[in-house]
Design a protein around this motif. Structure first.
Motif: not given
Ligand SMILES: Nc1ncnc2c1ncn2[C@@H]1O[C@H](COP(=O)(O)OP(=O)(O)OP(=O)(O)O)[C@@H](O)[C@H]1O
Lengths: 340, 231
Positions: A111-112, A115, A136-139, A164, A166, A184, A267, A269, A271-272, A300
């Motif tokens: 998965h990474m 990404h 991301s939310g997990g990494h 996480e 955030f 945000e 990932g 985050v 998107a911020n 994802d």
């Molecule tokens: N604009 C933003 N600012 C900050 N964080 C954000 C923003 N948009 C999304 N996120 C964060 O991104 C994360 C989701 O990202 P993503 O779908 O890539 O990852 P995941 O599925 O949680 O983890 P992984 O890809 O590691 O398995 C969440 O924690 C979300 O709060």
């Protein structure tokens, strides 16, 4: 070569068709955000139960959108890990058996890796080598990328991932799930300099991250200023500034250490907007270039899986008939593409 | 089983610690069965692939996919359904889901004589998946009475008139005392090792084919019975 990508590692069901001649043909996504929002976070069993209702209808939608038939698919890539075991198994099971039925090769994807290769789907892709920041939310990790499958882990979070942090801080601020985008938005109303949070682990060498302390300090501020008008927005602002600065400082260090001139950021985050601006500014000062995937490919999705699948399957890499999943799987253990 | 009017049918089940596949073509039946808890994802397709080779059947000849639809271990149930979905979508053929409780009853009632079978599959968390099946006339299918349920062993009941009956399923190995105490009557025999077998899915698939009660890949769904999973 037409590759189907299937992503089910967490709370998004994503499918896509990547064509080596025509690029990304289309990608479709079902997000389970509303389902999990009721519980304040991802409930793994609910995620698995939802994926199995979504994969085939999304495949039908994808084929219809692109005017393709299953018989035209040359290979199927699916996310093997890391992620939620039950959720991964649904995508792997459908993808692997579909490939067998069509008599086509299949390949489980990291998965990474997907990404970090996602920015290569853009019209002006970065060339290798580069440094990748995966947030991301997990990494949260910094990776030196010499080529597909040639990864060296430079640093990662020793506790919470940035996303996480955030999400947890947003929850403390009374915002909904997922908290990143909500935080945000709130931070936009916050004032610069009212509160200041530390930039964790930037005062010592190394490229590891730590975000759980930041969340704790945010919690203390929230308690102390309960009832104060505007405090929530000011705290959100300070939190986001701290994360943005920390990421920028570490990325600059990674570019210097590796001598790379390109930074790839991917990932959820990424998107911020504030983080993007901070990274852009840092890169300009460091004389480096930054690459992001388009916004809908930051989180994802199936497109990045299809693309990573193509990178490997074009040289003949494929799996056997088993479809074991790897909920934990180190990125650095991957090898360059090789025929099986 | 006469299959003159039916296509090649494959059946698969991964809902419990057993993993099994079966195939019928022109009246011949081929099957494989292995008890491999946690090995289903690794073994299911290789078993199926081997079965086709043994039967000398090519994939595109397959006209119907039968799958164990649960209840059972959640992950195994989803492997069963996910693989059925992928196969059916790829082969462009319909599917038919069969209950794991039914499959266990069929194992117990294999000889086609009249039977009453009380099936209990261990559901963990102090509960069993429970289903009552009867065949009042020889050579008819074993039919579900009332509804399948997940419940504590102490809560099971038998219909009045169930004097001669058998017990089957792993729930009887784990909870026999509590089940017998709740029912207050003893079965003629207890098959507490009985696990679902894909072979038992084939007659249901043939019947569904003839009745036209088939599903498409997208509508293949697990049946968990236990639906409160967020507590
Ligand atoms: N604009 C933003 N600012 C900050 N964080 C954000 C923003 N948009 C999304 N996120 C964060 O991104 C994360 C989701 O990202 P993503 O779908 O890539 O990852 P995941 O599925 O949680 O983890 P992984 O890809 O590691 O398995 C969440 O924690 C979300 O709060």
């Amino acid at each position: 070569m037409l590759i189907l990508g299937v992503e089910t590692s967490c709370d998004e069901t994503g499918l896509a068709l990547y064509d080596s001649a025509g690029g990304l043909l289309s990608h479709v996504l079902h997000s389970q955000v509303d389902l999990h929002a009721l519980h304040g976070g991802v409930v793994p069993e609910l995620a698995s139960r939802d994926h199995i209702r979504r994969v085939i209808p999304l495949l039908d939608q994808l084929l219809q959108q692109t005017d393709r038939r299953t018989a035209e698919i040359d290979g199927i890539a699916y996310t093997r890990g890391p992620g939620l075991a039950g959720a991964l198994l649904v995508g792997a099971g459908v993808a692997r058996s579909l490939a067998w039925a069509l008599d086509r090769p299949a390949l489980g994807i990291h998965h990474m890796e997907a990404h970090l290769l996602a920015p290569l789907l853009e019209p002006e892709p970065p060339a290798f080598p580069f440094v990748a920041l995966l947030v991301s939310g997990g990494h949260t990790m910094l990776v030196q990328v010499a080529g597909v499958g040639r990864y060296r882990l430079l640093g990662e979070s020793v506790d919470d991932a940035a996303g996480e942090a955030f999400d947890k801080t947003a929850k403390l601020l009374g915002l909904g799930y997922p908290g990143g985008p909500a935080l945000e938005r709130l931070a936009r109303q916050g004032r610069q300099g009212v509160f200041r949070l530390p930039r964790p682990m930037t005062d010592r060498p190394g490229l590891d991250f730590s975000f759980s302390g930041l969340k704790t300090q945010a919690r203390n501020l929230i308690r102390r200023h309960e009832g104060t008008e505007d405090a929530a927005a000011d705290i959100a602002h300070a939190f986001q500034e701290a994360v943005a600065d920390t990421l920028a400082i570490k990325c600059r260090r990674a570019l210097t250490d590796t001598g790379a001139g390109r930074l790839v950021v991917s990932g959820g985050v990424s998107a911020n907007g504030v983080i993007r601006t901070r990274l852009d500014d840092m890169a300009r000062a460091a004389n480096a270039e930054v690459y992001y995937p388009r916004l809908d490919l930051c989180t994802d999705n199936g497109a990045m899986v299809a693309y990573a699948g193509w990178c490997r399957m074009q040289v003949g890499e494929c799996d056997g008939l088993d479809f074991d999943v790897r909920p934990r799987w180190s990125l650095a253990s991957l090898q360059p593409p090789a025929a099986d | 089983m006469s299959t003159a009017d039916t296509p090649v049918i494959i059946a698969l089940d991964a809902c419990t610690e057993a993993c099994s596949v079966a195939l019928t073509t022109g009246g011949n039946v081929f099957s494989r069965h292995a008890v491999i808890p946690r090995g289903h994802a690794r073994e299911l397709l290789p078993m199926l692939d081997g079965l086709l080779a043994e039967a000398g059947v090519s994939r595109d000849a397959i006209g119907l996919v039968a799958y164990g639809r649960g209840p059972g271990a959640f992950t195994g149930v989803r492997i069963s359904v996910a693989v059925a979905q992928g196969l059916a979508r790829g082969l462009g053929c319909p599917v038919i889901g069969v209950s794991s409780l039914q499959a266990v009853a069929d194992v117990a009632g294999r000889d086609a004589g009249p039977h009453r079978v009380a099936v209990a599959i261990d559901a963990r968390m102090g509960e069993v998946y429970w289903g009552l099946y009867e065949r009042l006339e020889a050579n008819q299918p074993l039919k579900l009475r009332d509804e399948e349920a997940v419940l504590p062993p102490a809560a099971v009941t038998l219909p009045t008139g169930w004097t001669e009956w058998q017990a089957a399923g792993t729930g009887w190995a784990v909870h026999s005392q509590a089940l017998l105490a709740a029912l207050g009557t003893a079965p003629a025999r207890i098959l507490d090792q009985a696990l679902p077998d894909a072979r038992c899915l084939l007659p249901h698939a043939v019947a569904a084919w003839r009745n036209g009660t088939l599903e498409n890949a997208a509508s293949a769904r697990p049946v968990y019975l236990r639906d409160n999973v967020t507590g």
